[in-house]
Scaffold this active site. Structure first.
Site, short mmCIF file in Angstrom:
data_model
loop_
_atom_site.label_atom_id
_atom_site.label_comp_id
_atom_site.label_asym_id
_atom_site.label_seq_id
_atom_site.Cartn_x
_atom_site.Cartn_y
_atom_site.Cartn_z
N LYS A 1 10.22 -10.46 -15.71
CA LYS A 1 10.28 -9.48 -14.63
C LYS A 1 11.72 -9.34 -14.17
O LYS A 1 12.50 -10.30 -14.29
CB LYS A 1 9.42 -9.92 -13.44
CG LYS A 1 8.98 -8.77 -12.57
CD LYS A 1 7.75 -8.08 -13.14
CE LYS A 1 7.29 -6.92 -12.29
NZ LYS A 1 5.97 -6.46 -12.74
P1 NAD Z 1 4.91 2.85 -6.78
O1 NAD Z 1 6.25 2.67 -6.20
O2 NAD Z 1 4.67 3.98 -7.71
O3 NAD Z 1 3.84 3.00 -5.57
C1 NAD Z 1 3.72 2.09 -4.52
C2 NAD Z 1 2.84 2.75 -3.46
O4 NAD Z 1 2.59 1.81 -2.41
C3 NAD Z 1 3.49 3.97 -2.80
O5 NAD Z 1 2.51 4.95 -2.54
C4 NAD Z 1 4.02 3.40 -1.49
O6 NAD Z 1 4.16 4.39 -0.49
C5 NAD Z 1 2.91 2.42 -1.16
N1 NAD Z 1 3.31 1.37 -0.22
C6 NAD Z 1 4.45 0.65 -0.18
N2 NAD Z 1 4.44 -0.19 0.86
C7 NAD Z 1 3.26 0.02 1.49
C8 NAD Z 1 2.66 -0.54 2.64
N3 NAD Z 1 3.29 -1.48 3.36
N4 NAD Z 1 1.42 -0.10 2.99
C9 NAD Z 1 0.80 0.84 2.28
N5 NAD Z 1 1.31 1.41 1.18
C10 NAD Z 1 2.53 1.01 0.80
O7 NAD Z 1 4.50 1.46 -7.44
P2 NAD Z 1 3.38 1.18 -8.54
O8 NAD Z 1 4.02 1.26 -9.87
O9 NAD Z 1 2.17 2.01 -8.24
O10 NAD Z 1 3.07 -0.35 -8.24
C11 NAD Z 1 2.18 -0.76 -7.21
C12 NAD Z 1 1.77 -2.20 -7.47
O11 NAD Z 1 1.14 -2.28 -8.75
C13 NAD Z 1 2.90 -3.22 -7.49
O12 NAD Z 1 2.41 -4.45 -7.01
C14 NAD Z 1 3.22 -3.34 -8.98
O13 NAD Z 1 3.83 -4.57 -9.30
C15 NAD Z 1 1.82 -3.25 -9.53
N6 NAD Z 1 1.73 -2.87 -10.94
C16 NAD Z 1 2.30 -1.71 -11.40
C17 NAD Z 1 2.14 -1.36 -12.74
C18 NAD Z 1 2.65 -0.06 -13.28
O14 NAD Z 1 2.37 0.24 -14.45
N7 NAD Z 1 3.33 0.76 -12.51
C19 NAD Z 1 1.47 -2.21 -13.62
C20 NAD Z 1 0.91 -3.39 -13.11
C21 NAD Z 1 1.05 -3.69 -11.76
#
Ligand code: NAD
Length: 422
Positions: free
Chosen positions: A112
């Site tokens: 990561k």
């Molecule tokens: P992203 O940046 O696209 O979206 C994050 C979302 O969470 C946004 O809508 C943001 O406004 C919201 N957010 C942030 N802080 C917040 C809060 N305090 N309360 C409510 N909403 C809040 O990120 P993502 O890629 O969707 O990732 C989200 C999670 O999923 C992370 O934990 C990431 O590690 C995990 N993840 C992502 C992927 C991927 O393929 N993108 C894969 C596995 C896991």
């Protein structure tokens, strides 16, 4: 009743990841020294990145890349741009990647990376310079056979294109397989953008079947409306589920009759936030987690379900779209209340699974149809869910411990076969 430790609210992601590992390791009757080897990250790199800002000043940013384990293959994991990024958090996320890849049985270890920055305060050209400088400083540390980054919070296919280009410039030839989550035109895979959310859908379908819940009409709540949350909401909605609440960092929306997700997606594409969408009432970040529903999908950041609010969760199934949304203390409370948690390392593994497909396609130079990608993803996710469920029933433990047990066993097995070069 489980022991309460209110300090779990302040628990770092790394402490949480370590506790999860320890709990699962306790069940396994294996050499403590071997477990110690598996627990520690094998490499952590910190880079200081002087960036020329648009106003002519220099600003120094800190970047990280952690490779937790590479016993099963190259390290694999996303890159996060966020003001809270630190070595602890990146190490925890790298460890979760090791277990995630092992749970779904793909030939990668865990890595990561991240840069401590607030991307909303940076221009596109500043972000490009930051990404390129970070990549240039890591050219010896990443690579198709070494460590393959991908998007995470606040990074996307454009960020991956910059990384791929910078790495290729240093290598003096085009190396598409150095990152995944790239634009389709640059060797990306069809279905990759939706893969994490689609994986959440497959896991939720299996869990609903196990819990005898009809997904059609089931009440779902999605916290976070970014890549994972918005795609999960969209796919659940298409499957007939009723999305009664969603939120993003700015605020939330609630409609007990169900939110029009297609309309909301259009609204968010224009307004960059869910707040203000008509046909739903506002709801706070705290309230949204406490709604009565069949499926709650935390898809934002870590440590949102803690011992402080776990008693108020009224979902039947918690499907962890985000990494580390539930603390170990909260886990115990949810378990004692009969709530099924589909753990992150299983539930959101669709992204890394299709990243694996992308890496394979880049290396073959032969690309699959979206239908083929989605079908292969479904086969892997359904198998992984049922493998974990089987272990959970066999060891009479929750799904998280079961997923860790399965993953640790798999990593341990290859570590023993390879032997320790001490
Ligand atoms: P992203 O940046 O696209 O979206 C994050 C979302 O969470 C946004 O809508 C943001 O406004 C919201 N957010 C942030 N802080 C917040 C809060 N305090 N309360 C409510 N909403 C809040 O990120 P993502 O890629 O969707 O990732 C989200 C999670 O999923 C992370 O934990 C990431 O590690 C995990 N993840 C992502 C992927 C991927 O393929 N993108 C894969 C596995 C896991």
């Amino acid at each position: 009743m489980p022991t309460r430790q209110s300090d779990d609210i302040k628990l770092s992601a790394l402490e949480n990841a370590m506790r999860q590992f320890d709990e699962a390791a306790e069940v396994l009757n294996v050499d403590k020294m071997m477990l110690e080897i598996l627990k520690q990250p094998r490499r952590a790199v910190i880079v200081k990145l002087p960036i020329l800002m648009d106003n002519g000043d220099f600003q120094v940013f800190t970047g990280y890349r952690v490779q937790h384990n590479i016993a099963r293959g190259p390290a694999k994991g996303g890159i996060r741009f966020h003001q809270d990024v630190n070595l602890d958090e990146v190490s925890a996320l790298a460890a979760w990647m090791t277990w995630k890849c092992a749970v779904v049985g793909i030939p990668f270890g865990g890595g990561k990376g991240g840069i401590a920055c607030d991307p909303s305060k940076l221009s596109k050209s500043e972000l490009e310079r930051l990404t390129r400088r970070y990549t240039a400083d890591l050219t010896d540390v990443i690579g198709p056979e070494i460590d393959v980054p991908a998007p995470d919070v606040n990074t996307d296919s454009q960020t991956m294109a910059w990384i791929m280009d910078t790495f290729s410039m240093h290598a003096r030839h085009t190396v598409t397989s150095v990152v995944t989550g790239k634009p389709i035109e640059l060797g990306g895979s069809l279905g990759r953008r939706e893969a994490t959310g689609r994986g959440v859908l497959f896991a939720v379908r299996e869990a609903c079947q196990y819990k005898n819940i009809e997904l059609k009409g089931a009440r779902c709540v999605v916290q976070g409306f970014g890549n994972v949350g918005s795609v999960t909401a969209d796919l659940l909605y298409r499957d007939g589920a009723r999305i009664i609440a969603v939120c993003d960092v700015h605020g939330g929306l609630y409609n007990p009759e169900g939110i029009d997700i297609f309309g909301l997606l259009e609204y968010v594409a224009k307004n960059r936030k869910v707040v203000g969408f008509e046909g739903a009432q506002p709801i706070t970040h705290d309230e949204i987690l406490k709604l009565e529903c069949e499926v709650l999908v935390p898809a934002a950041l870590e440590n949102v379900i803690t011992s402080k609010n776990a008693d108020d969760i009224k979902a039947v199934i918690v499907a962890e779209g985000a990494n580390g949304p539930t603390t170990t203390n909260a886990d115990k409370i949810l378990q004692s209340r009969g709530i099924m948690v589909i753990p992150d390392i299983l539930c959101n593994s669709g992204g890394v699974t299709v990243s694996y497909f992308e890496w394979v396609q880049d290396r073959m130079g032969y690309f699959w149809t979206e239908e083929e990608v989605n079908k292969r993803l479904e086969i892997i996710l359904v198998k992984a869910f049922n493998d974990v469920l089987k272990v959970s029933l066999e060891y009479n433990c929750n799904m998280r411990i079961a997923a860790f047990l399965l993953a640790i066993k798999r990593v341990l097995e290859v570590t023993m076969l390879r032997g320790v070069y001490a």
